[in-house]
Design a protein around this motif. Structure first.
Motif, PDB file in Angstrom:
ATOM      1  N   ALA A 316      46.820  67.783  65.546  1.00 48.16           N
ATOM      2  CA  ALA A 316      47.015  68.188  66.942  1.00 48.16           C
ATOM      3  C   ALA A 316      46.148  67.349  67.880  1.00 48.16           C
ATOM      4  O   ALA A 316      46.597  66.937  68.963  1.00 48.16           O
ATOM      5  N   GLU A 317      44.921  67.086  67.470  1.00 45.89           N
ATOM      6  CA  GLU A 317      44.029  66.265  68.299  1.00 45.89           C
ATOM      7  C   GLU A 317      44.558  64.846  68.446  1.00 45.89           C
ATOM      8  O   GLU A 317      44.539  64.271  69.550  1.00 45.89           O
ATOM      9  N   GLU A 318      45.010  64.267  67.355  1.00 45.53           N
ATOM     10  CA  GLU A 318      45.449  62.876  67.389  1.00 45.53           C
ATOM     11  C   GLU A 318      46.758  62.705  68.153  1.00 45.53           C
ATOM     12  O   GLU A 318      46.999  61.663  68.769  1.00 45.53           O
ATOM     13  N   LEU A 319      47.607  63.713  68.121  1.00 48.21           N
ATOM     14  CA  LEU A 319      48.888  63.623  68.834  1.00 48.21           C
ATOM     15  C   LEU A 319      48.708  63.730  70.345  1.00 48.21           C
ATOM     16  O   LEU A 319      49.554  63.250  71.107  1.00 48.21           O
ATOM     17  N   ILE A 333      43.297  57.994  58.729  1.00 48.00           N
ATOM     18  CA  ILE A 333      41.911  57.502  58.686  1.00 48.00           C
ATOM     19  C   ILE A 333      40.937  58.669  58.620  1.00 48.00           C
ATOM     20  O   ILE A 333      39.952  58.642  57.870  1.00 48.00           O
ATOM     21  N   ARG A 334      41.194  59.716  59.378  1.00 48.29           N
ATOM     22  CA  ARG A 334      40.277  60.856  59.421  1.00 48.29           C
ATOM     23  C   ARG A 334      40.410  61.776  58.216  1.00 48.29           C
ATOM     24  O   ARG A 334      39.468  62.495  57.878  1.00 48.29           O
ATOM     25  N   ARG A 338      38.316  62.245  52.919  1.00 49.44           N
ATOM     26  CA  ARG A 338      37.749  63.605  52.839  1.00 49.44           C
ATOM     27  C   ARG A 338      38.556  64.453  51.853  1.00 49.44           C
ATOM     28  O   ARG A 338      37.990  65.135  50.989  1.00 49.44           O
ATOM     29  N   CYS A 339      39.873  64.409  51.971  1.00 51.13           N
ATOM     30  CA  CYS A 339      40.724  65.188  51.070  1.00 51.13           C
ATOM     31  C   CYS A 339      40.670  64.640  49.648  1.00 51.13           C
ATOM     32  O   CYS A 339      40.682  65.417  48.680  1.00 51.13           O
ATOM     33  N   LYS A 340      40.608  63.326  49.507  1.00 49.46           N
ATOM     34  CA  LYS A 340      40.514  62.731  48.171  1.00 49.46           C
ATOM     35  C   LYS A 340      39.234  63.167  47.481  1.00 49.46           C
ATOM     36  O   LYS A 340      39.234  63.443  46.268  1.00 49.46           O
ATOM     37  N   PHE A 341      38.151  63.240  48.212  1.00 50.94           N
ATOM     38  CA  PHE A 341      36.883  63.698  47.638  1.00 50.94           C
ATOM     39  C   PHE A 341      37.001  65.121  47.107  1.00 50.94           C
ATOM     40  O   PHE A 341      36.538  65.427  46.002  1.00 50.94           O
ATOM     41  N   GLN A 375      30.165  67.952  57.750  1.00 51.78           N
ATOM     42  CA  GLN A 375      30.337  66.904  58.751  1.00 51.78           C
ATOM     43  C   GLN A 375      31.556  67.198  59.620  1.00 51.78           C
ATOM     44  O   GLN A 375      32.527  67.803  59.171  1.00 51.78           O
ATOM     45  N   PRO A 376      31.517  66.788  60.868  1.00 52.02           N
ATOM     46  CA  PRO A 376      32.683  67.020  61.745  1.00 52.02           C
ATOM     47  C   PRO A 376      33.926  66.385  61.168  1.00 52.02           C
ATOM     48  O   PRO A 376      33.864  65.332  60.508  1.00 52.02           O
ATOM     49  N   ILE A 377      35.073  67.001  61.445  1.00 51.84           N
ATOM     50  CA  ILE A 377      36.312  66.438  60.950  1.00 51.84           C
ATOM     51  C   ILE A 377      36.871  65.404  61.918  1.00 51.84           C
ATOM     52  O   ILE A 377      37.848  64.750  61.607  1.00 51.84           O
TER      53      ILE A 377
END
Length: 377
Positions: A316-319, A333-334, A338-341, A375-377
């Motif tokens: 939503a933020e990126e759109l 990129i964001r 993070r999800c892979k970790f 950490q911030p997303i």
């Protein structure tokens, strides 16, 4: 995609990820429709723990207070031996701020109801008993054929339809399927014992682990992860007996709960652990996958739903203020690393458990997860 910004958005899937995404998009002013294949709102599962990063995002969605009212808040995690003797009390950090606890646990149905109410209040158009039969990337639109025969076109379609995602298959091929990990999870709701005031885990005499999570003042659930190498199908009428058999190595509070409260097979939930992670971009043209559709994890770190919620908020933020093409690139990129970790770390813990690796640094990996998600997303 001609650098055109999105306004009309369709979400496929009405679970935690889909509803959270609808809320975040409506807060940004997008026109949002959500469809759910199930003709009724039924929720599978027992309870859910919202860790600090999820509590933070629930606050941003405007539902954290409701979750706290309907759930059970706690700041610590307790580790005990199989007899119930405390070995460690691990404190957490209030990453959502001083007004919010480290963790909020609540029944899944309660969380779903809270998110559904908020999404509806914000004007999301929701239709049950409906899915997508086919899709196509048009020049400037996502073109859809619905299961009821209607056609639709949107600036963006979000596949939030879970680990067995139909949208994933239509976009990237039916060969992309989740894989069984060799483990399964057992859950059962029961009355809360007074001493269970936070997530409490027990190490059995044979190396197994089980635990309690409080969900409300009068409710908790008992959980256990077990090795199920052949991915067996269990007779649902015998789930209580099978669960009790797997808890045989435990004494103390777990044995008491096992013998007193596990009496009804309909109250026992068993779920084989499956996982999938898409290494390729999770989008194609004006279609994008989020949550379990793109990165389903095992529950060892308790972050599956949290990653889906974060996906929706970031999307939503990126759109907002960007073209769809720009938003998709920045979303990846964001979210990707993070999800892979989370997925890879959860699988690592599962592997350690299957190997009965007593020298593995479980606590160290959990602590790293806490640091990463803070950490911030």
């Amino acid at each position: 995609m001609n650098n055109i910004k999105a306004q009309s958005i369709l979400i496929v899937g009405g679970g935690i990820g889909g509803l959270s995404t609808a809320i975040a998009l409506r807060q940004q002013g997008f026109d949002v429709e959500l469809i759910e294949l199930n003709p009724e709102w039924t929720v599978y599962g027992v309870g859910i723990i919202q860790q600090g990063n999820v509590v933070r995002e629930m606050a941003r969605l405007g539902v954290a207070s409701d979750c706290m009212k309907q759930g059970f808040s706690f700041d610590n995690v307790r580790i005990c031996d199989g007899a119930g003797n405390q070995l460690a009390l691990i404190p957490g950090a209030r990453v959502a701020g001083p007004d919010y606890p480290v963790n909020v646990a609540l029944p899944r149905i309660s969380l779903h109801t809270i998110l559904l109410k908020k999404a509806t209040e914000l004007g999301t158009k929701i239709t049950l008993g409906l899915t997508v039969d086919s899709l196509e990337n048009g020049e400037n639109k996502a073109l859809i054929k619905f299961s009821d025969g209607r056609d639709g076109e949107y600036d963006l379609v979000i596949g939030a339809d879970g680990i067995y995602s139909k949208i994933r298959g239509l976009l990237f091929g039916a060969h992309l399927k989740p894989k069984f990990t060799g483990q399964g999870g057992w859950r059962c709701n029961m009355p809360r014992m007074q001493e269970i005031d936070c997530l409490t885990m027990y190490r059995g005499r044979n190396g197994g682990q089980a635990g309690f999570c409080p969900l409300a003042n009068d409710l908790m659930y008992l959980l256990q992860t077990t090795s199920e190498p052949d991915n067996p199908w269990f007779d649902h009428s015998k789930l209580d007996v099978l669960f009790k058999e797997r808890l045989a190595e435990f004494e103390g509070p777990v044995a008491r709960a096992r013998d007193e409260f596990i009496t009804n097979p309909k109250q026992v939930v068993y779920k084989p652990f499956e996982t999938i992670f898409l290494e390729t971009p999770w989008y194609q043209g004006r279609f994008v996958l989020i949550g379990d559709a793109a990165h389903a994890t095992t529950p060892h770190l308790g972050q599956g739903a949290g990653m889906a919620i974060e996906d929706g908020i970031v999307l939503a933020e990126e759109l907002k203020g960007k073209s769809v093409e720009q938003a998709m690139d920045s979303f990846m990129i964001r979210r990707f690393e993070r999800c892979k970790f989370i997925v890879s770390s959860s699988l690592q813990i599962g592997t350690w458990e299957l190997e009965r690796n007593h020298t593995a640094d479980y606590n160290g990996l959990v602590q790293k997860m806490v640091e990463v998600t803070a950490q911030p997303i």
